[in-house]
Design a protein around this motif. Structure first.
Motif, short mmCIF file in Angstrom:
data_model
loop_
_atom_site.label_atom_id
_atom_site.label_comp_id
_atom_site.label_asym_id
_atom_site.label_seq_id
_atom_site.Cartn_x
_atom_site.Cartn_y
_atom_site.Cartn_z
N GLU A 17 0.77 -1.07 -0.08
CA GLU A 17 0.01 0.04 -0.10
C GLU A 17 0.90 1.33 0.12
OE1 GLU A 17 -2.73 0.04 3.14
OE2 GLU A 17 -3.69 -1.92 2.39
N VAL A 65 -3.46 3.25 -1.84
CA VAL A 65 -4.04 2.19 -2.65
C VAL A 65 -3.13 1.11 -2.65
CG1 VAL A 65 -5.35 3.94 -3.84
CG2 VAL A 65 -3.05 3.43 -4.50
N GLN A 116 -2.37 -6.31 -7.92
CA GLN A 116 -3.34 -6.97 -7.37
C GLN A 116 -3.15 -8.54 -7.25
OE1 GLN A 116 -6.40 -7.44 -10.59
NE2 GLN A 116 -7.78 -7.53 -9.20
N TYR A 149 -4.00 6.14 -8.00
CA TYR A 149 -5.55 6.13 -7.80
C TYR A 149 -6.38 5.52 -9.11
CZ TYR A 149 -10.40 6.65 -6.55
OH TYR A 149 -11.86 6.42 -6.10
N ARG A 193 -4.90 3.99 -11.51
CA ARG A 193 -4.30 2.55 -11.66
C ARG A 193 -5.06 1.68 -11.03
NH1 ARG A 193 -2.42 -0.86 -9.14
NH2 ARG A 193 -1.31 -2.56 -10.11
N ASN A 194 -5.40 2.01 -9.58
CA ASN A 194 -6.26 1.06 -8.82
C ASN A 194 -7.60 0.82 -9.50
OD1 ASN A 194 -6.12 -0.37 -6.58
ND2 ASN A 194 -7.75 0.81 -5.65
N GLU A 195 -8.16 2.12 -10.05
CA GLU A 195 -9.56 2.26 -10.65
C GLU A 195 -9.33 1.22 -11.75
OE1 GLU A 195 -12.82 4.14 -9.99
OE2 GLU A 195 -11.77 3.64 -8.18
N ILE A 247 -7.79 -1.40 -12.62
CA ILE A 247 -7.73 -2.91 -12.24
C ILE A 247 -8.73 -3.53 -11.20
CG2 ILE A 247 -5.23 -2.97 -12.69
CD1 ILE A 247 -4.66 -3.22 -9.76
N SER A 248 -9.66 -2.60 -10.69
CA SER A 248 -10.69 -2.91 -9.77
C SER A 248 -11.66 -3.66 -10.07
CB SER A 248 -11.21 -1.53 -8.95
OG SER A 248 -11.65 -0.73 -10.06
N ASP A 249 -12.15 -3.67 -11.51
CA ASP A 249 -12.88 -4.26 -12.43
C ASP A 249 -12.38 -4.58 -13.54
OD1 ASP A 249 -15.18 -5.67 -13.50
OD2 ASP A 249 -16.67 -4.18 -12.92
N TYR A 303 -4.28 -1.94 -19.06
CA TYR A 303 -5.45 -2.76 -18.60
C TYR A 303 -5.57 -4.16 -19.10
CZ TYR A 303 -10.56 -4.12 -19.55
OH TYR A 303 -11.40 -5.01 -19.64
N GLU A 357 -4.59 -11.54 -14.76
CA GLU A 357 -5.67 -12.16 -13.86
C GLU A 357 -5.99 -13.44 -14.53
OE1 GLU A 357 -8.63 -12.05 -10.87
OE2 GLU A 357 -6.63 -11.31 -11.16
#
Length: 313
Positions: A76, A85, A89, A216, A218-220, A222-224, A261, A268
């Motif tokens: 983090e 963040v 992942q 932030y 980048r986190n958005e 890979i979040s979905d 992405y 994943e």
């Protein structure tokens, strides 16, 4: 290191800080190869969360730090005192190259093995080591004077193995210091070899607030992973123009938002397939592919095997 030792009521001897039992177990070791070239090795498990706050030096790019994080736990990291963040992942390994004028906060959770290495080197010393006659814009920025920068790279298997071998070195051996200096230079080679192949483009100035927004975003992304990123929406979240977001993201992470992405999507997919709990179809649909043939072609392009063969490999 001295301040930390004082805080936990420990001592530093010959560059080694051994964690007291009331704090945890493990050590921090500092090796000085030359006044302008040093390494700090962190390897420990603590009974409380460790939060490291790095303050800007006030002197632009007077020191370059290369941060190698090689852990099973998520890292983090936050810049500009904003919300932390997750950097990664599935693959909790990362390499960060930064000037020392960016403030940051890194949180390491309690009761988990922490392993990271920080190389600190002056720009002139790095320039001498690299000895590149025609450096690209990234290397020019890093070794130049007065630049503010942050670059992230994924950590390959070769780097992970090298870090593992370095951690196993017997430092009582008379030639261990010499050996470690060679291996640290090898680490730097692996990082800067990758950076030397990045697209050469004009460097965009970056500050701590920009970095926090990029992490932030980048986190958005890979979040979905079933939903492709929409640049317009991400730019609004980042409070940047679409052009600035595209430029800074590519500069920091070495690729475009969409390519990042897609790469995360394939990583994943590989992770899920290796678990053996999902069929190829289930993995494809979970990651937003309505056409499984397209998923298979894209996966094979990344890994050299189609999803079914990969799952058995």
């Amino acid at each position: 290191m001295t301040y930390f030792a004082r805080h936990i009521q420990a001592t530093v001897q010959n560059g080694l800080l051994v964690m007291p039992e009331h704090v945890g177990q493990g050590y921090i070791r500092k090796l000085v190869f030359e006044p302008d070239f040093k390494i700090t090795i962190h390897r420990y498990s603590l009974k409380e969360d460790l939060i490291i706050k790095r303050n800007a030096s006030g002197q632009r790019n007077d020191l370059i730090t290369v941060f190698f994080y090689n852990n099973e736990q998520a890292l983090e990291i936050a810049y500009n005192d904003d919300t932390q963040v997750l950097f990664s992942q599935r693959d909790e390994s990362a390499i960060q190259v930064t000037s020392n004028d960016l403030s940051s906060t890194i949180r390491f959770p309690a009761y988990q093995t922490i392993h990271y290495v920080v190389v600190a080197i002056k720009p002139l010393r790095l320039t001498e080591l690299l000895a590149v006659s025609e450096p690209n814009s990234v290397l020019q920025t890093i070794t130049g004077s007065g630049n503010s920068f942050l670059f992230f790279e994924r950590m390959g298997a070769e780097t992970k193995l090298l870090l593992k071998n370095m951690a196993a070195v017997d430092m009582n051996d008379r030639l261990s210091h010499f050996y470690m200096q060679i291996k640290v230079q090898e680490l730097l080679y692996l990082v800067f070899h990758k950076l030397s192949f990045r697209e050469s483009a004009a460097h965009q100035t970056i500050n701590s607030a920009d970095v926090e927004r990029l992490l932030y975003i980048r986190n958005e992304i890979i979040s979905d992973l079933s939903v492709p990123p929409v640049i317009r929406e991400l730019a609004q979240v980042a409070a940047m123009s679409e052009t600035k977001l595209r430029q800074l993201f590519k500069q920091t992470f070495g690729t475009t938002i969409y390519n990042y992405y897609q790469q995360a999507r394939m990583e994943e997919a590989a992770f899920l397939l290796k678990q053996g709990k999902h069929s190829v179809g289930e993995v494809g649909y979970e990651l937003g592919f309505s056409n499984l043939s397209h998923f298979s072609r894209l996966f094979e392009k990344h890994y050299g095997l189609n999803p079914k063969r990969y799952s058995y490999s």
